[in-house]
Write an enzyme that holds these catalytic residues in place. Structure first.
Site, PDB file in Angstrom:
ATOM      1  N   GLY A  89     -14.612  27.058  25.724  1.00  0.00           N
ATOM      2  CA  GLY A  89     -15.012  27.878  24.069  1.00  0.00           C
ATOM      3  C   GLY A  89     -13.597  28.373  23.186  1.00  0.00           C
ATOM      4  N   GLY A  90     -12.770  27.930  23.092  1.00  0.00           N
ATOM      5  CA  GLY A  90     -11.984  28.544  22.645  1.00  0.00           C
ATOM      6  C   GLY A  90     -11.619  27.424  21.258  1.00  0.00           C
ATOM      7  N   LYS A  91     -12.468  26.316  20.813  1.00  0.00           N
ATOM      8  CA  LYS A  91     -12.258  25.493  19.920  1.00  0.00           C
ATOM      9  C   LYS A  91     -13.893  25.715  19.427  1.00  0.00           C
ATOM     10  CE  LYS A  91      -9.693  21.578  21.888  1.00  0.00           C
ATOM     11  NZ  LYS A  91      -9.727  21.696  22.392  1.00  0.00           N
ATOM     12  N   ASP A 127     -14.007  16.962  22.087  1.00  0.00           N
ATOM     13  CA  ASP A 127     -12.715  16.716  23.179  1.00  0.00           C
ATOM     14  C   ASP A 127     -13.487  16.823  24.415  1.00  0.00           C
ATOM     15  OD1 ASP A 127      -9.920  18.456  22.566  1.00  0.00           O
ATOM     16  OD2 ASP A 127     -11.374  18.613  24.361  1.00  0.00           O
ATOM     17  N   CYS A 129      -6.255  16.515  25.332  1.00  0.00           N
ATOM     18  CA  CYS A 129      -5.072  17.194  25.777  1.00  0.00           C
ATOM     19  C   CYS A 129      -4.673  15.999  27.094  1.00  0.00           C
ATOM     20  CB  CYS A 129      -5.626  18.666  26.350  1.00  0.00           C
ATOM     21  SG  CYS A 129      -6.458  17.840  27.268  1.00  0.00           S
TER      22      CYS A 129
END
Length: 253
Positions: free
Chosen positions: A35-37, A131, A182
């Site tokens: 949930g960071g992005k 992502d 990543c």
């Protein structure tokens, strides 16, 4: 400072900046956990818009929902949805509905409160953040690296193409999509950019701002020198001292 700020890797911040969300946008984050992005996007658009945040794991989405609530990101709608199956086919007897209309009509699960949504129609989103799951060869520190053959690495790329094939129809004409991983594996990065451009003529690679950090893509893996300069690659052994990461930005014509 829980609920006020969070730590995030530099390359992940670049993705949000590259997507450049605007107030009122309808945005899809196809693989949002943890949930960071997604929360960064909500911050960039001042919590004014409509963000659909997906992951096929209900357990992850329950945790992510609680995180979004703690951050006050009320514009984010968390869904337990497999994004490789998120494109709905519009039947002749049906009317096209916007993501907000679909969400507003959805019922909540009695088990965990998450909305039951099967997917969305084509041309639904102004911006898409893709992502997808990857080989994660850019993460560090790695205390254990499982041996992966070329065939294993190609399986990651094959899986990622399923996300791409759903993402592009869901994106509106004139819309923006970012693709990021990543990993340092070219099959999942530069070669995926080549795949998108060759398989979907409607998609145009556009440069990520030179003011944002990151290096050019690698040569010899399908991109022209001009195209390599449009993407951002982060080398874990480089001077920037970041995780290994890759990001590209597309516009739909």
């Amino acid at each position: 400072l829980g609920g006020k700020m969070m730590l995030q890797n530099l390359p992940s911040i670049v993705v949000g900046k590259a997507l450049d969300p605007q107030k009122g946008d309808a945005i899809l984050d196809m693989c949002c956990a943890p949930g960071g992005k997604t929360s960064h996007l909500a911050s960039l658009m001042n919590n004014d818009g409509f963000i659909i945040a997906c992951d096929k794991s209900r357990k992850k989405m329950i945790s992510v929902r609680d995180f979004f609530q703690s951050m006050g990101a009320t514009c984010i709608i968390p869904l337990a949805l497999d994004s490789t199956k998120s494109l709905l086919e519009l039947q002749s007897s049906q009317c096209w509905r916007s993501p907000k209309e679909i969400v507003d009509a959805a019922s909540s699960s009695k088990k965990d409160g998450l909305l039951d949504v099967e997917g969305f129609y084509s041309d639904s989103f102004d911006r898409i953040l893709l992502d997808p799951p990857c080989s994660a060869l850019g993460l560090r520190p790695k205390l254990l690296i499982e041996a992966q053959t070329s065939a294993d690495l190609m399986k990651h790329a094959e899986y990622q193409r399923h996300f791409v094939r759903n993402a592009i129809p869901l994106l509106k004409s004139g819309g923006t999509m970012t693709y990021s991983t990543c990993t340092i594996n070219t099959a999942e990065n530069e070669e995926m950019v080549k795949f998108i451009l060759s398989e979907f003529p409607c998609m145009k690679l556009v440069p990520i701002s030179p003011e944002l950090p990151g290096c050019a893509g690698l040569p010899g893996v399908g991109l022209t020198d001009q195209q390599r300069g449009m993407v951002k690659r982060f080398d874990p052994s480089g001077e920037a001292d970041t995780m290994g990461f890759f990001a590209a930005k597309f516009s739909k014509q």
